[in-house]
Write a protein that holds these residues in place. Structure first.
Motif, PDB file in Angstrom:
ATOM      1  N   THR A 488      57.769   9.061 -21.998  1.00 36.46           N
ATOM      2  CA  THR A 488      59.054   9.497 -22.874  1.00 36.46           C
ATOM      3  C   THR A 488      58.908  10.644 -23.698  1.00 36.46           C
ATOM      4  O   THR A 488      57.856  11.203 -23.689  1.00 36.46           O
ATOM      5  CB  THR A 488      59.357   8.233 -24.015  1.00 36.46           C
ATOM      6  OG1 THR A 488      58.620   8.393 -24.878  1.00 36.46           O
ATOM      7  CG2 THR A 488      59.180   6.966 -22.950  1.00 36.46           C
ATOM      8  N   THR A 489      60.047  10.916 -24.348  1.00 31.78           N
ATOM      9  CA  THR A 489      60.185  12.080 -25.200  1.00 31.78           C
ATOM     10  C   THR A 489      59.643  11.988 -26.581  1.00 31.78           C
ATOM     11  O   THR A 489      59.663  12.894 -27.446  1.00 31.78           O
ATOM     12  CB  THR A 489      61.583  12.445 -25.316  1.00 31.78           C
ATOM     13  OG1 THR A 489      62.500  11.304 -25.772  1.00 31.78           O
ATOM     14  CG2 THR A 489      62.244  13.191 -24.026  1.00 31.78           C
ATOM     15  N   THR A 490      59.181  10.820 -26.807  1.00 29.69           N
ATOM     16  CA  THR A 490      58.580  10.675 -28.097  1.00 29.69           C
ATOM     17  C   THR A 490      57.414  11.425 -28.291  1.00 29.69           C
ATOM     18  O   THR A 490      56.454  11.747 -27.389  1.00 29.69           O
ATOM     19  CB  THR A 490      57.878   9.130 -28.137  1.00 29.69           C
ATOM     20  OG1 THR A 490      59.037   8.150 -28.050  1.00 29.69           O
ATOM     21  CG2 THR A 490      57.139   8.780 -29.530  1.00 29.69           C
ATOM     22  N   PRO A 491      57.287  12.087 -29.425  1.00 29.30           N
ATOM     23  CA  PRO A 491      56.196  13.320 -29.506  1.00 29.30           C
ATOM     24  C   PRO A 491      55.047  12.431 -29.969  1.00 29.30           C
ATOM     25  O   PRO A 491      54.857  11.306 -30.110  1.00 29.30           O
ATOM     26  CB  PRO A 491      56.868  14.063 -30.807  1.00 29.30           C
ATOM     27  CG  PRO A 491      57.664  13.149 -31.449  1.00 29.30           C
ATOM     28  CD  PRO A 491      58.208  12.033 -30.501  1.00 29.30           C
ATOM     29  N   TYR A 492      53.898  13.286 -29.634  1.00 36.92           N
ATOM     30  CA  TYR A 492      52.403  12.926 -30.036  1.00 36.92           C
ATOM     31  C   TYR A 492      52.008  11.813 -29.191  1.00 36.92           C
ATOM     32  O   TYR A 492      52.286  10.649 -29.398  1.00 36.92           O
ATOM     33  CB  TYR A 492      52.431  12.722 -31.499  1.00 36.92           C
ATOM     34  CG  TYR A 492      52.879  13.701 -32.445  1.00 36.92           C
ATOM     35  CD1 TYR A 492      52.498  15.031 -32.394  1.00 36.92           C
ATOM     36  CD2 TYR A 492      53.956  13.272 -33.067  1.00 36.92           C
ATOM     37  CE1 TYR A 492      53.144  15.769 -33.186  1.00 36.92           C
ATOM     38  CE2 TYR A 492      54.475  14.231 -34.164  1.00 36.92           C
ATOM     39  CZ  TYR A 492      54.171  15.449 -34.099  1.00 36.92           C
ATOM     40  OH  TYR A 492      54.676  16.515 -34.984  1.00 36.92           O
ATOM     41  N   LYS A 493      51.371  12.181 -27.777  1.00 36.22           N
ATOM     42  CA  LYS A 493      51.002  11.295 -26.897  1.00 36.22           C
ATOM     43  C   LYS A 493      49.398  10.683 -27.251  1.00 36.22           C
ATOM     44  O   LYS A 493      48.461  11.212 -27.174  1.00 36.22           O
ATOM     45  CB  LYS A 493      50.779  11.948 -25.647  1.00 36.22           C
ATOM     46  CG  LYS A 493      51.880  12.733 -25.107  1.00 36.22           C
ATOM     47  CD  LYS A 493      53.342  12.069 -25.161  1.00 36.22           C
ATOM     48  CE  LYS A 493      54.386  12.813 -24.681  1.00 36.22           C
ATOM     49  NZ  LYS A 493      55.699  12.138 -24.997  1.00 36.22           N
ATOM     50  N   GLN A 494      49.652   9.758 -28.212  1.00 36.59           N
ATOM     51  CA  GLN A 494      48.438   8.834 -28.618  1.00 36.59           C
ATOM     52  C   GLN A 494      48.634   7.544 -28.483  1.00 36.59           C
ATOM     53  O   GLN A 494      49.617   6.845 -28.341  1.00 36.59           O
ATOM     54  CB  GLN A 494      48.364   9.080 -30.320  1.00 36.59           C
ATOM     55  CG  GLN A 494      48.243  10.342 -30.702  1.00 36.59           C
ATOM     56  CD  GLN A 494      46.745  11.030 -30.592  1.00 36.59           C
ATOM     57  OE1 GLN A 494      45.958  10.393 -30.731  1.00 36.59           O
ATOM     58  NE2 GLN A 494      46.815  12.298 -29.936  1.00 36.59           N
ATOM     59  N   ILE A 495      47.432   6.775 -28.264  1.00 34.07           N
ATOM     60  CA  ILE A 495      47.240   5.309 -27.967  1.00 34.07           C
ATOM     61  C   ILE A 495      48.009   4.732 -29.084  1.00 34.07           C
ATOM     62  O   ILE A 495      48.884   3.687 -28.594  1.00 34.07           O
ATOM     63  CB  ILE A 495      45.951   4.727 -27.725  1.00 34.07           C
ATOM     64  CG1 ILE A 495      45.301   5.472 -26.569  1.00 34.07           C
ATOM     65  CG2 ILE A 495      45.826   3.303 -27.898  1.00 34.07           C
ATOM     66  CD1 ILE A 495      43.663   5.197 -26.587  1.00 34.07           C
ATOM     67  N   ILE A 496      47.800   4.759 -30.186  1.00 34.85           N
ATOM     68  CA  ILE A 496      48.602   3.951 -31.240  1.00 34.85           C
ATOM     69  C   ILE A 496      49.932   4.141 -31.246  1.00 34.85           C
ATOM     70  O   ILE A 496      50.641   3.172 -31.487  1.00 34.85           O
ATOM     71  CB  ILE A 496      47.848   4.052 -32.489  1.00 34.85           C
ATOM     72  CG1 ILE A 496      48.191   3.061 -33.474  1.00 34.85           C
ATOM     73  CG2 ILE A 496      48.416   5.440 -33.215  1.00 34.85           C
ATOM     74  CD1 ILE A 496      47.166   3.040 -34.731  1.00 34.85           C
TER      75      ILE A 496
END
Length: 523
Positions: A488-496
């Protein structure tokens, strides 16, 4: 060789052995053979149902086989199964000894019913977190079916064989002497590949499923969180996963998962799956979505699978994640797994003493270069930008290494090979326009991720980067369809962040359900 704590644990595990087993070792005078002898003696001493013979005649030295008493070995190790593979050894002992596997009854019966003779060989490295899944799956298959044999081979101990069989990435699986598979494969995935009718059977079974309240597409952190939050609402929840765990399975070390100072990707993925299965969630693994069908007059959204089956649901949550981005230059795909690699932890040991390049100057690229510098003879890190983007502490460590060169403002233009393996690459100096060529034997690509959303094009709104556009609640441009995580366009690709996204999208889906017209909810 094993400490007292591990011996105590082994004694407890080995109480589950049903039938006596024999370890048959083929050893030499070398150091690794003596280490293997010490390991096997320690293992055998922990159970009166395990005996050790040192008169094996295997051509690979050192090696050992595991067999039920009176039978020939069907599961073997050529090399010392320590590190990531120690659990593979323990499980092989238990399964050959008759301890029941945790796989589904259907999968076990499918394994027992395979017809034909299968001799598998798996090349692994002790630093590879993907290899144990393959080794354990094939050892289990050998334990269940007398017509299956499997040997797990540590490539670092048998370099001549690695060279002759052109193994340049692990795990590398051979069946009856021919290439069978590359990379992580689980028990059911291997069975599906061996059983030619598996796809049709799966499609027929899936086609009979009733509509779900929430159908989650993707089994990574976002999908797992969405499934748990939805199931806790008491609504019918299903998960389609191409491989449960997703990109996390390829992550070696996780040190920023809040409240857990350190874990490894496969361990976290297993915990996610266990948590999901603690609820009444219908997990449909090894299934890849191929088409999203917007809700029609009946109010159900459809998800068509590659095997032809179509599942329906009142709401859908897309959490298909992302994959490693390719350079998209000539020669890259031709030499993928023939010198072009994407996992330095898995494949780095195969390039011991060789010259390699790392493409990418972010944290992943710099960490890869640092790790590889301790194995290979020389590393050249190539970054497109005018400066590295990694954290300052990583850059300082990188520049302290004497066998590392850093090239910035450099654009990789082509991968060169001799028809069988990588021999070099070309790059352009972006400041001067000058072309250069590097002679090397391996290229590790670490340039970020690309979302797994190609199958959604033309169905809902995607960003120019191919990410699913979502609002603050995780809603997409299609009513009843939500999305979460790295796709998705949600920023910051992090597991949490992906987990939080998944929980949010499930709550949004539930809110959507309770606001539907009563007749639609009752459908």
């Amino acid at each position: 060789m094993l400490d007292d704590a591990i011996k105590s644990q082994l004694r407890a595990y080995f109480e589950r052995i049903v039938s006596p087993i024999t370890l048959t070792a083929t050893l030499g005078a070398d150091e690794k053979s003596q280490e293997m002898k010490a390991l096997l003696e320690d293992v055998a001493a922990q159970s009166d149902k395990i005996s050790l013979k040192l008169d094996g005649g295997d051509p690979r030295v050192p090696s050992f086989g595991i067999a039920r008493d009176g039978e020939a070995p069907r599961a073997s190790f050529a090399g010392l199964p320590m590190g990531h593979e120690f659990n593979s050894l323990i499980l092989a002992l238990l399964h050959v000894g008759g301890y029941a596997a945790k796989e589904s009854p259907e999968a076990i019966e499918q394994a027992k019913g395979l017809s034909g003779d299968f001799v598998f060989e798996t090349f692994f490295s002790l630093s590879c977190q993907n290899c144990p899944d393959v080794v354990q799956a094939l050892n289990l298959l050998a334990a269940l079916n007398p017509r299956v044999k499997h040997v797990a081979i540590d490539g670092a101990l048998f370099p001549a064989e690695v060279e002759s069989r052109k193994v340049m990435a692990v795990p590398a699986i051979f069946l009856n002497g021919e290439p069978f598979g590359q990379g992580r494969m689980g028990f059911e995935e291997i069975l599906a590949k061996l059983d030619v009718n598996a796809g049709a059977k799966a499609a027929e079974k899936l086609a009979d499923k009733k509509p779900f309240d929430v159908l989650v597409v993707g089994g990574g952190p976002a999908g797992a969180a969405a499934a748990i939050y939805a199931a806790r609402k008491g609504i019918a929840t299903g998960v389609i996963a191409e491989r449960f765990g997703g990109q996390v399975l390829d992550t070696m070390s996780i040190e920023n998962f809040i409240s857990v100072p350190h874990t490894e990707g496969p361990k976290l993925a297993a915990a996610l799956e266990q948590h999901v299965k603690a609820y009444e969630v219908d997990v449909m693994n090894l299934q890849k979505a191929s088409k999203l069908i917007p809700a029609g007059a009946d109010g159900f959204v459809g998800v068509q699978l590659e095997n032809g089956a179509t599942l329906t649901a009142k709401t859908v949550i897309l959490s298909t994640g992302a994959r490693w981005r390719s350079m998209n230059v000539p020669g890259e795909q031709d030499y993928r797994n023939k010198g072009v690699a994407y996992c330095p932890h898995c494949d780095g040991p195969l390039f011991k003493g060789k010259r390699v390049a790392v493409i990418g100057g972010g944290n992943s690229g710099v960490e890869a270069a640092i790790d590889l510098a301790g194995i290979v003879s020389h590393v050249t890190l190539i970054e497109f930008d005018a400066q590295l983007r990694a954290d300052a502490v990583l850059q300082a460590k990188l520049r302290s290494l004497k066998n590392v060169d850093v090239l910035v403002s450099a654009q990789t233009t082509e991968v060169h090979g001799d028809g069988e393996k990588v021999v070099g690459l070309s790059y352009k100096d972006r400041k001067t326009g000058a072309a250069h060529t590097l002679d090397l034997e391996g290229i590790f690509v670490q340039i970020g991720l690309v979302p797994n959303t190609e199958w959604l094009k033309g169905t809902l709104a995607l960003s120019p980067r191919g990410e699913v556009e979502v609002d603050a609640r995780g809603a997409t441009s299609l009513p009843g369809v939500f999305a979460a995580g790295d796709c998705t366009t949600t920023p910051y690709k992090q597991i949490i962040i992906a987990m939080g996204d998944g929980a949010k999208s499930a709550l949004s889906a539930f809110d959507h359900l309770i606001r539907m017209a009563p007749e639609a909810v009752a459908a």
